[in-house]
Scaffold this motif. Structure first.
Motif, PDB file in Angstrom:
ATOM      1  N   VAL A  34       0.880  -1.167   0.000  1.00 23.56           N
ATOM      2  CA  VAL A  34       0.000   0.000   0.000  1.00 23.56           C
ATOM      3  C   VAL A  34       0.917   1.217   0.000  1.00 23.56           C
ATOM      4  CG1 VAL A  34      -0.274   0.031   2.538  1.00 23.56           C
ATOM      5  CG2 VAL A  34      -1.961   1.175   1.065  1.00 23.56           C
ATOM      6  N   TYR A  98      -1.486  -4.151   7.452  1.00 24.01           N
ATOM      7  CA  TYR A  98      -1.902  -3.111   6.502  1.00 24.01           C
ATOM      8  C   TYR A  98      -2.065  -1.766   7.216  1.00 24.01           C
ATOM      9  CZ  TYR A  98      -5.053  -0.457   3.454  1.00 24.01           C
ATOM     10  OH  TYR A  98      -5.641   0.535   2.695  1.00 24.01           O
ATOM     11  N   ASP A  99      -2.766  -1.782   8.347  1.00 27.13           N
ATOM     12  CA  ASP A  99      -3.009  -0.539   9.096  1.00 27.13           C
ATOM     13  C   ASP A  99      -1.702   0.092   9.582  1.00 27.13           C
ATOM     14  OD1 ASP A  99      -5.747  -0.824   8.699  1.00 27.13           O
ATOM     15  OD2 ASP A  99      -6.115  -1.663  10.697  1.00 27.13           O
ATOM     16  N   ARG A 102       0.066   1.440   6.386  1.00 20.11           N
ATOM     17  CA  ARG A 102      -0.683   2.596   5.880  1.00 20.11           C
ATOM     18  C   ARG A 102      -0.496   3.804   6.804  1.00 20.11           C
ATOM     19  NH1 ARG A 102      -6.860   3.028   3.640  1.00 20.11           N
ATOM     20  NH2 ARG A 102      -7.078   5.253   3.984  1.00 20.11           N
ATOM     21  N   GLN A 110      -1.828   8.977   2.686  1.00 18.44           N
ATOM     22  CA  GLN A 110      -2.953   8.404   3.441  1.00 18.44           C
ATOM     23  C   GLN A 110      -4.272   9.030   2.997  1.00 18.44           C
ATOM     24  OE1 GLN A 110      -2.548   7.968   7.754  1.00 18.44           O
ATOM     25  NE2 GLN A 110      -0.342   8.270   7.514  1.00 18.44           N
ATOM     26  N   LEU A 113      -6.077   7.690  -0.095  1.00 18.97           N
ATOM     27  CA  LEU A 113      -6.695   6.367  -0.035  1.00 18.97           C
ATOM     28  C   LEU A 113      -8.072   6.437   0.605  1.00 18.97           C
ATOM     29  CD1 LEU A 113      -3.602   4.400   1.301  1.00 18.97           C
ATOM     30  CD2 LEU A 113      -4.523   4.287  -1.012  1.00 18.97           C
TER      31      LEU A 113
END
Length: 119
Positions: A34, A98-99, A102, A110, A113
């Motif tokens: 990501v 992922y968190d 990100r 950020q 997204l």
């Protein structure tokens, strides 16, 4: 590495906002990213998926608890989850990874997204 496990990981990673998969080293790796930063990686040979944890201490705790093992070739804050990981645990660990990744992106990246739907 079973195709069913690879498919399960893909099913968890693909719907995440901004998630992209590539094979940066060749040979059949699935590196999920990501914002250009990896959050999950399936190797070409060894079974399992590597995910990022909050820190080295968390990774050590999860390894000691038998949830994962040290992810070879990755920083010590990463663990490798085996193919036998329960589906809900697998989803939880990938979403946390992922968190974390990100959250480490620039504010501009950020903001570009869409929000992630909560579990």
């Amino acid at each position: 590495m079973t195709q069913a496990f690879r498919d399960a990981v893909t099913g968890i990673c693909a719907p995440l906002p901004g998630a992209e998969v590539s094979d940066p080293w060749g040979g059949g790796h699935d590196a999920w990213k990501v914002g250009g930063k990896m959050f999950a990686c399936i190797g070409a040979v060894d079974p399992g998926v590597a995910v990022k944890t909050a820190d080295i201490e968390t990774a050590t705790m999860l390894i000691d608890a038998g949830i994962g093992e040290r992810a070879p070739y990755f920083h010590r804050s990463w663990i490798k989850l085996p193919e036998t990981t329960a589906q809900d645990e697998l989803r939880h660990r990938i979403h946390l990874s992922y968190d974390i990744v990100r959250g480490g992106l620039t504010k501009k990246a950020q903001a570009a997204l869409p929000p992630r739907k909560e579990d």
